[in-house]
Design a protein around this motif. Structure first.
Motif, mmCIF file in Angstrom:
data_model
loop_
_atom_site.group_PDB
_atom_site.id
_atom_site.type_symbol
_atom_site.label_atom_id
_atom_site.label_comp_id
_atom_site.label_asym_id
_atom_site.label_seq_id
_atom_site.Cartn_x
_atom_site.Cartn_y
_atom_site.Cartn_z
ATOM 1 N N SER A 143 0.827 -1.196 0.000
ATOM 2 C CA SER A 143 0.000 0.000 0.000
ATOM 3 C C SER A 143 0.870 1.259 0.000
ATOM 4 O O SER A 143 2.007 1.254 0.476
ATOM 5 N N THR A 144 0.330 2.330 -0.548
ATOM 6 C CA THR A 144 1.016 3.622 -0.584
ATOM 7 C C THR A 144 0.019 4.725 -0.261
ATOM 8 O O THR A 144 -1.194 4.559 -0.407
ATOM 9 N N ALA A 145 0.556 5.869 0.148
ATOM 10 C CA ALA A 145 -0.274 7.038 0.423
ATOM 11 C C ALA A 145 0.581 8.273 0.235
ATOM 12 O O ALA A 145 1.805 8.204 0.160
ATOM 13 N N GLY A 146 -0.085 9.424 0.182
ATOM 14 C CA GLY A 146 0.631 10.675 0.007
ATOM 15 C C GLY A 146 0.977 10.929 -1.449
ATOM 16 O O GLY A 146 0.739 10.094 -2.333
ATOM 17 N N SER A 147 1.551 12.085 -1.695
ATOM 18 C CA SER A 147 1.894 12.462 -3.054
ATOM 19 C C SER A 147 3.054 11.624 -3.578
ATOM 20 O O SER A 147 4.089 11.499 -2.919
ATOM 21 N N TYR A 167 12.792 2.818 13.527
ATOM 22 C CA TYR A 167 13.735 3.462 12.607
ATOM 23 C C TYR A 167 15.177 3.052 12.899
ATOM 24 O O TYR A 167 15.921 2.671 11.987
ATOM 25 N N VAL A 168 15.572 3.109 14.173
ATOM 26 C CA VAL A 168 16.952 2.780 14.540
ATOM 27 C C VAL A 168 17.280 1.337 14.171
ATOM 28 O O VAL A 168 18.382 1.031 13.707
ATOM 29 N N SER A 169 16.313 0.437 14.353
ATOM 30 C CA SER A 169 16.543 -0.986 14.064
ATOM 31 C C SER A 169 16.452 -1.311 12.585
ATOM 32 O O SER A 169 16.733 -2.446 12.182
ATOM 33 N N GLY A 170 16.033 -0.347 11.754
ATOM 34 C CA GLY A 170 15.994 -0.552 10.316
ATOM 35 C C GLY A 170 14.689 -1.090 9.772
ATOM 36 O O GLY A 170 14.609 -1.411 8.581
ATOM 37 N N HIS A 171 13.663 -1.188 10.597
ATOM 38 C CA HIS A 171 12.373 -1.692 10.116
ATOM 39 C C HIS A 171 11.500 -0.583 9.546
ATOM 40 O O HIS A 171 10.461 -0.854 8.950
ATOM 41 N N ILE A 172 11.912 0.663 9.761
ATOM 42 C CA ILE A 172 11.364 1.814 9.043
ATOM 43 C C ILE A 172 12.534 2.530 8.398
ATOM 44 O O ILE A 172 13.574 2.736 9.039
ATOM 45 N N ASN A 173 12.401 2.890 7.151
ATOM 46 C CA ASN A 173 13.386 3.710 6.457
ATOM 47 C C ASN A 173 12.817 5.097 6.200
ATOM 48 O O ASN A 173 11.594 5.262 6.051
ATOM 49 N N VAL A 174 13.688 6.075 6.147
ATOM 50 C CA VAL A 174 13.304 7.426 5.735
ATOM 51 C C VAL A 174 14.149 7.776 4.523
ATOM 52 O O VAL A 174 15.376 7.839 4.604
ATOM 53 N N ASP A 194 9.215 14.754 -1.702
ATOM 54 C CA ASP A 194 10.671 14.588 -1.639
ATOM 55 C C ASP A 194 11.131 13.837 -0.399
ATOM 56 O O ASP A 194 12.337 13.612 -0.232
ATOM 57 N N VAL A 195 10.203 13.441 0.470
ATOM 58 C CA VAL A 195 10.550 12.584 1.608
ATOM 59 C C VAL A 195 9.552 11.441 1.678
ATOM 60 O O VAL A 195 8.371 11.604 1.367
ATOM 61 N N GLU A 196 10.043 10.283 2.081
ATOM 62 C CA GLU A 196 9.207 9.088 2.092
ATOM 63 C C GLU A 196 9.485 8.266 3.343
ATOM 64 O O GLU A 196 10.643 8.082 3.735
ATOM 65 N N ILE A 197 8.430 7.766 3.957
ATOM 66 C CA ILE A 197 8.524 6.798 5.046
ATOM 67 C C ILE A 197 8.211 5.421 4.468
ATOM 68 O O ILE A 197 7.183 5.234 3.800
ATOM 69 N N VAL A 198 9.111 4.475 4.720
ATOM 70 C CA VAL A 198 8.924 3.113 4.219
ATOM 71 C C VAL A 198 8.860 2.157 5.410
ATOM 72 O O VAL A 198 9.839 2.032 6.166
ATOM 73 N N VAL A 199 7.722 1.513 5.605
ATOM 74 C CA VAL A 199 7.592 0.484 6.635
ATOM 75 C C VAL A 199 7.981 -0.838 6.007
ATOM 76 O O VAL A 199 7.300 -1.349 5.117
#
Length: 419
Positions: free
Chosen positions: A25-29, A60-67, A33-38
């Motif tokens: 799934s995706t959301a937002g424009s 985020y710190v553990s790498g399960h979310i990327n920015v 220029d910035v993206e959150i990836v679960v």
């Protein structure tokens, strides 16, 4: 419900942030220029079990979310919709949509998180052994890492920018020189610099003012780096940095004391004894320059013991209001002669540090690990935003120990730039 739908319900469709998840799934424009990836369900477990900044930080710190994109840009766009501000009813609704599995999944804490049980074993807050461990956690990361982030000055405190386009090195020099001029340093004087870091103030005072300067730090790596730098600069006759607690300094009758970025580690209950100790170290007529981060007022919440900063960055850190600090200095015997807020300067300082980390990202990850580098990326970008929006401030307070007859030894009207 798809994860993107949950995200969009929290942040709204116009946040300027793209969101994508492992469920497709995706959301937002799509042009954001910035993206959150679960990246995995483990991210949901962290957030579900610790709703708010800590859960997001762990993911985020553990790498399960990327920015993807600039961290500061992401935080600034989401500042008004932080999950901690989401009403409890909405959080409960979100957890229902996610389901029970993330709540029951066993997930390890990232190794970068301070083990609070370890701190508790070392005594009460701000006991010497516990302070030493807290300082070790943050400052003994890697001198090479700090060289990349801080630049040649190795100054890990707010710089003072003499003009908008000043370089970081120019601004750090200006900061040290401002402190020296406020303290009225002159050749032959003795300076005590508590919490001296890598020795920047000590070396500046010795090199440019002919002062015999002693610095103390609870970081062994800082002390070793500073002593080497002092020797290489040919300043060993005047400058010294010791690996020790400031409370163990036995010398006295200093002409001046500088405390640049230490007060945040002292703790509210210890402030009276801290300022009294520094007062007793001075000759009559001696000055103290206290430079530290503060809350904007006494009503703003302090650093939460359970929050990201205390868990990952500054264990046992505490911020007080400028008024409270001035009162404690005054009660310790100091006459307060000058005060100024430099919060915009700290935002600019952090901008440079963030850029330095980005420029050395691959090297930093190789040196300290991706998780630690991510802690720094998140903490510095968030701190920059905090200074910009007046959630935190940086104050310099100048006090003097009066002579017995009440003389301060201060000029009637010091000029605004402290020449």
């Amino acid at each position: 419900m798809k994860l993107a739908e949950i995200f969009e319900r929290i942040v709204g469709p116009d946040a300027g942030v793209r969101f994508s998840a492992y469920d497709g799934s995706t959301a937002g424009s799509p042009d954001a220029d910035v993206e959150i990836v679960v990246r995995s369900p483990i991210a949901l477990a962290y957030v579900a079990q610790s709703p708010g900044e800590v859960g997001l930080a762990r993911a985020y710190v553990s790498g399960h979310i990327n920015v993807n994109g600039d961290m500061y840009t992401l935080l600034s766009r989401m500042a008004s919709i932080a999950i901690d501000d989401v009403p409890l009813s909405r959080k409960i609704d979100i957890l229902r949509q996610i389901g029970l599995k993330p709540l029951t999944m066993r997930v390890p804490l990232p190794p970068q998180e301070v083990k609070r049980s370890r701190l508790s074993q070392l005594g009460r807050r701000h006991a010497k052994g516990r302070d030493a461990e807290a300082i070790h956690h943050h400052y003994d990361v890697s001198n090479r890492f700090y060289e990349w982030v801080l630049g040649p000055s190795m100054a890990y405190t707010c710089a003072v920018f003499p003009k908008e386009d000043a370089t970081l090195e120019e601004a750090q020099y200006t900061k040290f020189d401002l402190v020296a001029r406020k303290l009225d340093l002159k050749p032959g004087m003795r300076l005590l610099d508590v919490g001296c870091g890598w020795g920047g103030m000590v070396m500046h005072a010795a090199k440019h003012y002919g002062v015999k300067a002693l610095g103390v730090t609870l970081s062994r790596q800082q002390a070793e780096w500073a002593q080497k730098a002092i020797a290489e600069a040919g300043l060993s006759e005047l400058a010294e940095v010791r690996f020790m607690d400031y409370r163990d300094v036995t010398e006295s009758r200093f002409d001046a004391v500088s405390s640049i970025g230490l007060t945040e580690h002292i703790g509210k209950d210890n402030l009276p004894s801290y300022f009294s100790f520094l007062y007793d170290k001075l000759k009559p007529g001696g000055r103290l320059l206290n430079h530290c981060i503060t809350r904007p007022n006494g009503f703003e919440p302090n650093i939460r013991a359970s929050g990201f900063i205390n868990r990952y960055v500054f264990p046992d850190g505490e911020l007080e209001s400028p008024g409270y600090l001035i009162e404690r200095m005054n009660d310790a015997g100091f006459e307060i002669r000058h005060e100024e807020n430099l919060r915009e300067h700290y935002a600019k300082t952090l901008t440079h540090w963030c850029e330095n980390l980005d420029a050395h990202w691959d090297e930093a990850v190789k040196e300290v690990g991706r998780g630690t580098a991510r802690v720094w990326r998140l903490y510095m970008a968030g701190s920059r935003l905090g200074f910009e929006v007046n959630k935190i401030q940086l104050h310099q307070v100048l006090g003097v120990k009066l002579h017995q007859g009440g003389e301060a030894g201060m000029p009637l009207r010091p000029s605004l730039d402290w020449p």
